[in-house]
Design a protein around this motif. Structure first.
Motif, PDB file in Angstrom:
ATOM      1  N   PRO A 155       0.866  -1.226  -0.108  1.00  0.00           N
ATOM      2  CA  PRO A 155       0.058   0.158  -0.145  1.00  0.00           C
ATOM      3  C   PRO A 155       0.809   1.034   0.070  1.00  0.00           C
ATOM      4  O   PRO A 155       2.084   1.154   0.193  1.00  0.00           O
ATOM      5  CB  PRO A 155      -0.672   0.049   1.322  1.00  0.00           C
ATOM      6  CG  PRO A 155       0.141  -0.757   2.204  1.00  0.00           C
ATOM      7  CD  PRO A 155       1.111  -1.671   1.271  1.00  0.00           C
ATOM      8  N   GLN A 156       0.154   2.478  -0.055  1.00  0.00           N
ATOM      9  CA  GLN A 156       0.826   3.769  -0.209  1.00  0.00           C
ATOM     10  C   GLN A 156       1.326   3.874   1.364  1.00  0.00           C
ATOM     11  O   GLN A 156       0.430   3.562   2.315  1.00  0.00           O
ATOM     12  CB  GLN A 156       0.018   4.936  -0.505  1.00  0.00           C
ATOM     13  CG  GLN A 156      -0.627   4.805  -1.842  1.00  0.00           C
ATOM     14  CD  GLN A 156       0.652   5.432  -2.736  1.00  0.00           C
ATOM     15  OE1 GLN A 156       1.542   5.860  -2.479  1.00  0.00           O
ATOM     16  NE2 GLN A 156       0.259   5.194  -4.110  1.00  0.00           N
ATOM     17  N   THR A 203      -0.505  -1.506  -7.295  1.00  0.00           N
ATOM     18  CA  THR A 203      -1.318  -1.607  -8.435  1.00  0.00           C
ATOM     19  C   THR A 203      -1.239  -0.487  -9.562  1.00  0.00           C
ATOM     20  O   THR A 203      -1.717  -0.554 -10.444  1.00  0.00           O
ATOM     21  CB  THR A 203      -2.965  -1.776  -8.298  1.00  0.00           C
ATOM     22  OG1 THR A 203      -3.220  -0.603  -7.516  1.00  0.00           O
ATOM     23  CG2 THR A 203      -3.253  -2.949  -7.271  1.00  0.00           C
ATOM     24  N   GLU A 204      -0.473   0.431  -9.107  1.00  0.00           N
ATOM     25  CA  GLU A 204      -0.205   1.527  -9.769  1.00  0.00           C
ATOM     26  C   GLU A 204       0.734   1.320 -10.918  1.00  0.00           C
ATOM     27  O   GLU A 204       1.109   1.959 -11.876  1.00  0.00           O
ATOM     28  CB  GLU A 204      -0.016   2.661  -9.120  1.00  0.00           C
ATOM     29  CG  GLU A 204      -1.058   3.393  -8.430  1.00  0.00           C
ATOM     30  CD  GLU A 204      -0.766   4.616  -7.539  1.00  0.00           C
ATOM     31  OE1 GLU A 204       0.540   4.965  -7.599  1.00  0.00           O
ATOM     32  OE2 GLU A 204      -1.483   5.162  -6.900  1.00  0.00           O
ATOM     33  N   SER A 205       1.669   0.251 -10.554  1.00  0.00           N
ATOM     34  CA  SER A 205       2.964  -0.050 -11.502  1.00  0.00           C
ATOM     35  C   SER A 205       2.541  -1.373 -12.411  1.00  0.00           C
ATOM     36  O   SER A 205       2.120  -2.463 -12.125  1.00  0.00           O
ATOM     37  CB  SER A 205       3.990  -0.652 -10.609  1.00  0.00           C
ATOM     38  OG  SER A 205       5.043  -1.270 -11.448  1.00  0.00           O
ATOM     39  N   GLU A 206       2.404  -0.817 -13.710  1.00  0.00           N
ATOM     40  CA  GLU A 206       1.969  -1.726 -14.715  1.00  0.00           C
ATOM     41  C   GLU A 206       3.009  -2.701 -14.708  1.00  0.00           C
ATOM     42  O   GLU A 206       2.805  -4.044 -15.180  1.00  0.00           O
ATOM     43  CB  GLU A 206       1.838  -0.891 -15.907  1.00  0.00           C
ATOM     44  CG  GLU A 206       1.441  -1.972 -17.334  1.00  0.00           C
ATOM     45  CD  GLU A 206       1.056  -1.126 -18.469  1.00  0.00           C
ATOM     46  OE1 GLU A 206       1.356  -1.502 -19.533  1.00  0.00           O
ATOM     47  OE2 GLU A 206       0.283  -0.123 -18.244  1.00  0.00           O
ATOM     48  N   GLU A 207       4.298  -2.486 -14.407  1.00  0.00           N
ATOM     49  CA  GLU A 207       5.462  -3.572 -14.689  1.00  0.00           C
ATOM     50  C   GLU A 207       5.265  -4.541 -13.598  1.00  0.00           C
ATOM     51  O   GLU A 207       5.591  -5.683 -13.862  1.00  0.00           O
ATOM     52  CB  GLU A 207       6.838  -2.609 -14.354  1.00  0.00           C
ATOM     53  CG  GLU A 207       7.964  -3.752 -14.478  1.00  0.00           C
ATOM     54  CD  GLU A 207       9.141  -2.832 -14.139  1.00  0.00           C
ATOM     55  OE1 GLU A 207      10.125  -3.775 -13.899  1.00  0.00           O
ATOM     56  OE2 GLU A 207       9.100  -1.531 -13.768  1.00  0.00           O
ATOM     57  N   SER A 229      -6.692   2.666  -5.443  1.00  0.00           N
ATOM     58  CA  SER A 229      -5.932   3.792  -5.943  1.00  0.00           C
ATOM     59  C   SER A 229      -6.667   4.256  -7.409  1.00  0.00           C
ATOM     60  O   SER A 229      -7.028   3.177  -8.081  1.00  0.00           O
ATOM     61  CB  SER A 229      -4.329   3.619  -6.196  1.00  0.00           C
ATOM     62  OG  SER A 229      -3.894   4.610  -7.045  1.00  0.00           O
ATOM     63  N   PRO A 230      -6.885   5.339  -7.486  1.00  0.00           N
ATOM     64  CA  PRO A 230      -7.673   5.743  -8.717  1.00  0.00           C
ATOM     65  C   PRO A 230      -6.682   5.707 -10.144  1.00  0.00           C
ATOM     66  O   PRO A 230      -7.087   5.801 -11.071  1.00  0.00           O
ATOM     67  CB  PRO A 230      -7.975   7.202  -8.425  1.00  0.00           C
ATOM     68  CG  PRO A 230      -7.171   7.677  -7.408  1.00  0.00           C
ATOM     69  CD  PRO A 230      -6.944   6.530  -6.489  1.00  0.00           C
ATOM     70  N   LYS A 231      -5.351   5.672  -9.753  1.00  0.00           N
ATOM     71  CA  LYS A 231      -4.402   5.348 -10.580  1.00  0.00           C
ATOM     72  C   LYS A 231      -3.977   4.013 -10.925  1.00  0.00           C
ATOM     73  O   LYS A 231      -2.949   3.752 -11.773  1.00  0.00           O
ATOM     74  CB  LYS A 231      -3.083   6.233 -10.185  1.00  0.00           C
ATOM     75  CG  LYS A 231      -3.321   7.795 -10.228  1.00  0.00           C
ATOM     76  CD  LYS A 231      -2.116   8.380  -9.575  1.00  0.00           C
ATOM     77  CE  LYS A 231      -2.287  10.070  -9.191  1.00  0.00           C
ATOM     78  NZ  LYS A 231      -0.897  10.472  -8.841  1.00  0.00           N
ATOM     79  N   SER A 232      -4.940   2.982 -10.339  1.00  0.00           N
ATOM     80  CA  SER A 232      -4.342   1.577 -10.539  1.00  0.00           C
ATOM     81  C   SER A 232      -4.539   1.322 -12.083  1.00  0.00           C
ATOM     82  O   SER A 232      -5.374   1.696 -12.795  1.00  0.00           O
ATOM     83  CB  SER A 232      -5.706   0.870  -9.839  1.00  0.00           C
ATOM     84  OG  SER A 232      -5.451  -0.527 -10.301  1.00  0.00           O
TER      85      SER A 232
END
Length: 314
Positions: A155-156, A203-207, A229-232
């Motif tokens: 998490p953040q 989840t924000e990291s596509e990699e 996260s809204p940036k997921s």
């Protein structure tokens, strides 16, 4: 003879003087009477001095109180009128499809029994590593329920914000991540899909999401993005890879109160009627189970169809 004439004349003068005095006296009496009459009349037609003063006093502004020297009143601004609240829109009616996912399962089999007793489709998202994780998965599957893996992710604010020791970390290699995901699937039997537990950073990291979704795709499992996260990048990447997937529309129990959870259930029902379908996520809290037990049958009567998560992803 002349002397006698003078005496008569004096008597006439004396009587004439008395007459004039009488006339004058009568005139004075008349004037005095007239004055009394006019004064009496004025009392009925004109206000007296006290009445005039009372009238003036009533018209004066009240005097301001004099503040005591050396003491000041606390300043308070005038209270603003409350802004009128928008009227609550009526809830939609009609058909709609809803999938409810219960996160954080695996601590207790008692929670699973209570949820299965509702006798409507509910999907259990089980966290690997919990003491009763395998038992909950077996109970749910054995009674016709559906099981997902609730994958713990960074998490953040980590490491200040705690997470499970077996969670997926951004600092790990793709090989380490893939190995952990395979271990999750081995620990949770009968799983047909997965979603993220926490993971507002991971989840924000596509990699880093790539190896996770790759393993799910190889096993024929779907993925639900909990949208912590809204940036997921999870849902977007899953769609690009051709993986069956979906996203959470409503969290039901951020507020642990039955009425609040009922309102969230109504919200997800409204979303399903607008969109055709919707996914809600909640947790096995006592108040949540109580709200689900009372509200789900009501929503079913109103036209909502409850399904498992596997039936709503695409």
């Amino acid at each position: 003879m002349a002397k006698k004439k003078g005496k008569g004349t004096n008597r006439r003068k004396s009587s004439g003087g008395k007459y004039r005095q009488l006339v004058t006296l009568l005139a004075v009496i008349v004037l005095i009477a007239l004055a009394f009459f006019l004064l009496e009349q004025s009392r009925h037609t004109l206000p007296g001095k006290q009445e005039r003063q009372g009238s003036l006093e009533r018209q004066k502004m009240p005097a301001r109180p004099v503040a005591k020297p050396g003491k000041h009143d606390v300043y308070t601004a005038a209270k603003a009128r409350p802004v009128p609240q928008a009227r609550t829109r009526p809830h939609l009616t009609g058909p709609g499809t809803v999938a409810i996912i219960i996160d954080d399962m695996g601590r207790s089999t008692r929670e699973a029994d209570s949820l299965l007793a509702i006798n409507l489709p509910i999907t259990f998202a089980v966290i690997p590593g919990y003491a009763k994780a395998r038992a909950v998965a077996e109970i749910a599957h054995g009674r016709g329920g559906e099981v997902m893996v609730h994958m713990p992710m960074e998490p953040q604010g980590y490491p200040e914000k705690k997470m499970e020791k077996n969670g997926l970390l951004l600092g790990e290699s793709n090989e380490q991540i893939a190995s952990k995901v395979k271990g999750y699937l081995q620990e949770i039997p009968y799983a047909v899909g997965a979603n993220n537990h926490m993971g507002s950073s991971f989840t924000e990291s596509e990699e880093k999401m790539q190896p996770v979704l790759q393993i799910l795709q190889e096993r024929g499992l779907f993925f639900v993005d909990s949208m912590t996260s809204p940036k997921s990048a999870g849902f977007r990447l899953a769609r690009k890879m051709g993986l069956k997937s979906g996203t959470r529309q409503v969290f039901l129990d951020n507020v642990q109160n039955v009425q609040a959870i009922n309102a969230q259930l109504q919200q997800v029902a409204d979303a399903a009627r607008r969109r055709g379908s919707a996914i809600a996520i909640c947790h096995p809290h006592r108040t949540t189970i109580q709200a689900l037990s009372g509200m789900m049958p009501q929503l079913k009567k109103q036209g909502i169809t409850f399904v498992y998560a596997s039936q709503i992803v695409s």
